[in-house]
Design an enzyme around this catalytic site. Structure first.
Site, PDB file in Angstrom:
ATOM      1  N   LYS A   7       7.480  61.311  24.015  1.00 15.13           N
ATOM      2  CA  LYS A   7       7.042  60.060  23.367  1.00 15.13           C
ATOM      3  C   LYS A   7       7.413  58.871  24.246  1.00 15.13           C
ATOM      4  O   LYS A   7       8.580  58.720  24.629  1.00 15.13           O
ATOM      5  CB  LYS A   7       7.737  59.924  22.000  1.00 15.13           C
ATOM      6  CG  LYS A   7       7.464  58.607  21.286  1.00 15.13           C
ATOM      7  CD  LYS A   7       8.059  58.621  19.896  1.00 15.13           C
ATOM      8  CE  LYS A   7       7.808  57.319  19.166  1.00 15.13           C
ATOM      9  NZ  LYS A   7       8.703  56.234  19.590  1.00 15.13           N
ATOM     10  N   HIS A  66       6.735  51.923  22.450  1.00 13.00           N
ATOM     11  CA  HIS A  66       7.827  51.700  21.498  1.00 13.00           C
ATOM     12  C   HIS A  66       7.519  50.505  20.587  1.00 13.00           C
ATOM     13  O   HIS A  66       8.392  49.736  20.208  1.00 13.00           O
ATOM     14  CB  HIS A  66       9.149  51.490  22.240  1.00 13.00           C
ATOM     15  CG  HIS A  66      10.331  52.127  21.575  1.00 13.00           C
ATOM     16  ND1 HIS A  66      10.722  53.423  21.791  1.00 13.00           N
ATOM     17  CD2 HIS A  66      11.216  51.647  20.666  1.00 13.00           C
ATOM     18  CE1 HIS A  66      11.788  53.705  21.064  1.00 13.00           C
ATOM     19  NE2 HIS A  66      12.113  52.647  20.360  1.00 13.00           N
ATOM     20  N   THR A  91      12.100  60.923  23.231  1.00 13.60           N
ATOM     21  CA  THR A  91      11.674  59.544  23.511  1.00 13.60           C
ATOM     22  C   THR A  91      12.169  59.142  24.896  1.00 13.60           C
ATOM     23  O   THR A  91      13.363  59.242  25.181  1.00 13.60           O
ATOM     24  CB  THR A  91      12.197  58.594  22.422  1.00 13.60           C
ATOM     25  OG1 THR A  91      11.651  59.031  21.178  1.00 13.60           O
ATOM     26  CG2 THR A  91      11.772  57.155  22.685  1.00 13.60           C
ATOM     27  N   SER A 147      14.372  59.987  13.173  1.00 14.92           N
ATOM     28  CA  SER A 147      15.001  59.405  14.359  1.00 14.92           C
ATOM     29  C   SER A 147      16.445  59.885  14.489  1.00 14.92           C
ATOM     30  O   SER A 147      17.111  60.145  13.490  1.00 14.92           O
ATOM     31  CB  SER A 147      14.985  57.879  14.207  1.00 14.92           C
ATOM     32  OG  SER A 147      15.979  57.278  15.004  1.00 14.92           O
TER      33      SER A 147
HETATM   34  C1  LIG Z   1      12.590  49.273  13.445  1.00 13.14           C
HETATM   35  C2  LIG Z   1      12.116  50.292  14.430  1.00 13.14           C
HETATM   36  C3  LIG Z   1      12.977  51.299  14.839  1.00 13.14           C
HETATM   37  C4  LIG Z   1      12.534  52.278  15.730  1.00 13.14           C
HETATM   38  N1  LIG Z   1      13.370  53.300  16.062  1.00 13.14           N
HETATM   39  C5  LIG Z   1      12.916  54.297  16.865  1.00 13.14           C
HETATM   40  C6  LIG Z   1      13.740  55.410  17.142  1.00 13.14           C
HETATM   41  O1  LIG Z   1      14.863  55.518  16.674  1.00 13.14           O
HETATM   42  N2  LIG Z   1      13.242  56.377  17.962  1.00 13.14           N
HETATM   43  C7  LIG Z   1      11.970  56.310  18.505  1.00 13.14           C
HETATM   44  O2  LIG Z   1      11.560  57.201  19.223  1.00 13.14           O
HETATM   45  N3  LIG Z   1      11.180  55.246  18.238  1.00 13.14           N
HETATM   46  C8  LIG Z   1      11.611  54.263  17.430  1.00 13.14           C
HETATM   47  N4  LIG Z   1      10.793  53.201  17.146  1.00 13.14           N
HETATM   48  C9  LIG Z   1       9.422  53.159  17.719  1.00 13.14           C
HETATM   49  C10 LIG Z   1       8.410  53.834  16.782  1.00 13.14           C
HETATM   50  O3  LIG Z   1       8.570  55.236  16.775  1.00 13.14           O
HETATM   51  C11 LIG Z   1       6.976  53.556  17.222  1.00 13.14           C
HETATM   52  O4  LIG Z   1       6.833  53.870  18.584  1.00 13.14           O
HETATM   53  C12 LIG Z   1       6.545  52.108  16.991  1.00 13.14           C
HETATM   54  O5  LIG Z   1       7.113  51.622  15.807  1.00 13.14           O
HETATM   55  C13 LIG Z   1       5.028  52.036  16.907  1.00 13.14           C
HETATM   56  O6  LIG Z   1       4.592  50.717  16.761  1.00 13.14           O
HETATM   57  P1  LIG Z   1       4.219  50.038  15.343  1.00 13.14           P
HETATM   58  O7  LIG Z   1       5.517  49.864  14.625  1.00 13.14           O
HETATM   59  O8  LIG Z   1       3.602  48.766  15.751  1.00 13.14           O
HETATM   60  O9  LIG Z   1       3.309  50.963  14.627  1.00 13.14           O
HETATM   61  C14 LIG Z   1      11.214  52.214  16.254  1.00 13.14           C
HETATM   62  C15 LIG Z   1      10.363  51.191  15.842  1.00 13.14           C
HETATM   63  C16 LIG Z   1      10.798  50.238  14.938  1.00 13.14           C
HETATM   64  C17 LIG Z   1       9.836  49.172  14.495  1.00 13.14           C
END
Ligand SMILES: Cc1cc2nc3c(=O)[nH]c(=O)nc-3n(C[C@H](O)[C@H](O)[C@H](O)COP(=O)(O)O)c2cc1C
Length: 381
Positions: free
Chosen positions: A251, A275, A155, A106
């Site tokens: 994404k 997300h 994203t 990230s």
């Molecule tokens: C704590 C946390 C931080 C995240 N940070 C980012 C990020 O910096 N960039 C991004 O594209 N997605 C981010 N996401 C989204 C994840 O890439 C992903 O889409 C999501 O966690 C999928 O769902 P799940 O956690 O239920 O598997 C984040 C998710 C969480 C839980």
């Protein structure tokens, strides 16, 4: 505590982390309807059991993002891994690489891409947010090129940050420095605190030479969030497609129309994502949207998916409904917080084992066979 599944890791993470960080990982936006739906909607499908076939050996390898991987999933971008465990990005990457799968770093990370490249040897992808400061965006892309990244995830579902009510309550992102309440939480999490401090006071890696974003990680995080370009549009995708010569993955796609547009703009792949239920609350779950998106793009670009994947059976359902591969999010973030590299490895292993055993009980010899069977490997309950 032995970490047998993601629920175990979540519970261990809850005990180990200061509440502000556990809630940040765990929570969703507003009423958390989409967060719940992402997991609950896997229940709409059952796996078809087939006996007396006994495929002797199962092959879980498959191709996504143009590369053959030993498993049908990878570690997606999760911000601030280095706050859940000391050197968290390195720990997650090592577990991924030991299993032969990539980690997507990230932009909101404690380790910079250069550091992570220096400390690890396996495949790394990079996730970008379009920032208001385009020159800074370009610097991040140059860093990615220098680190040999060939796959960039853009994203697109967070131009406007939604409200995660637990974070509001805890002051995550509005806090700019460590006040007495946070000190108390940290003191109540001594094992976590010792681990983090051993790695040195955390800073956002990408901001190492950007004093204007502030000093501590909390101040940097809130300023970096504010610097995301809220006017993000398809024009930026077109700009990035010109600028980035490697593979481009969009994404945060959740409709057939947007998936077709991503393909028309030259994306190589999309991630069907909301997300993790952290942005538009009451949006559809990703697994519910997957079939119509797969039908719309009709093989013209790769379709990955994330959101709610906690079990091997969830991954099987995603692949049977047409996904080329799956991204894990919280599943490995909880593993990391619970047990560092071993914790992430335990989650990868648990999900892989469940895929392996379930395929055997379905009479299916490989992930490739599952993909070609498609929806016929599933039934409505
Ligand atoms: C704590 C946390 C931080 C995240 N940070 C980012 C990020 O910096 N960039 C991004 O594209 N997605 C981010 N996401 C989204 C994840 O890439 C992903 O889409 C999501 O966690 C999928 O769902 P799940 O956690 O239920 O598997 C984040 C998710 C969480 C839980």
């Amino acid at each position: 505590m032995k970490l047998i599944n993601v629920d175990d890791a979540r519970e261990a993470a809850r005990r180990r982390l200061p509440r502000i960080f556990f809630d940040y990982i765990d929570g969703g936006s507003f009423g958390e309807t989409t967060l719940r739906a992402n997991q609950a909607d896997f229940e709409r499908w059952r796996l078809v059991q087939k006996v007396l076939v006994n495929p002797e050996r199962r092959d879980l390898s498959t191709t996504f993002l143009g590369v053959r991987h030993p498993l049908p999933f990878m570690l997606g971008p999760v911000g601030f891994l280095g706050l859940y465990a000391g050197k968290g990005e390195q720990k997650a990457a090592r577990a991924a690489h030991a299993a032969g799968i990539p980690l997507c770093l990230s932009s909101f990370s404690i380790a910079s891409l250069a550091e992570l490249r220096r400390d690890t040897t396996g495949p790394l992808h990079f996730q970008l947010y379009i920032l208001k400061d385009k020159a800074f965006c370009d610097e991040l892309l140059q860093e990615a090129e220098k680190a040999g990244v060939d796959t960039l995830f853009l994203t697109v579902d967070t131009a406007i940050t939604s409200v995660r009510e637990k974070d509001v309550r805890n002051g995550f992102r509005s806090l700019t420095r460590v006040g007495p309440a946070l000190v108390l939480q940290m003191l109540m999490s001594p094992r976590w605190f010792a681990d983090i401090m051993q790695a040195g006071a955390p800073q956002v890696g990408a901001l190492a030479n950007k004093p204007e974003f502030g000093k501590g990680v909390l101040e940097q995080a809130s300023n970096l969030s504010r610097s995301i370009d809220q006017t993000l549009s398809w024009r930026d995708v077109a700009w990035l497609r010109q600028r980035w010569r490697g593979r481009l993955v969009i994404k945060g796609i959740l409709s057939a129309d947007d998936a077709e547009r991503a393909q028309a703009e030259g994306a190589d792949a999309i991630v069907v994502s909301n997300h993790g239920g952290r942005q538009l609350d009451c949006a559809s779950s990703t697994i519910a949207m997957l079939p119509e998106i797969v039908a719309a793009v009709d093989g013209k670009l790769e379709v990955l998916i994330d959101g709610g994947f906690r079990r091997g059976a969830d991954v099987i359902k995603g692949l049977a409904l047409g996904a080329d591969g799956v991204l894990l999010g919280r599943a490995y973030a909880f593993g990391l917080a619970a047990g560092g590299t071993e914790g992430v490895a335990a989650m990868i292993q648990a999900i892989a084992q469940e895929i392996d055993i379930s395929l055997a009980l379905m009479g299916i010899a490989s992930v490739e066979e599952l993909k070609s069977l498609g929806r016929s490997a599933l039934r409505a309950p």
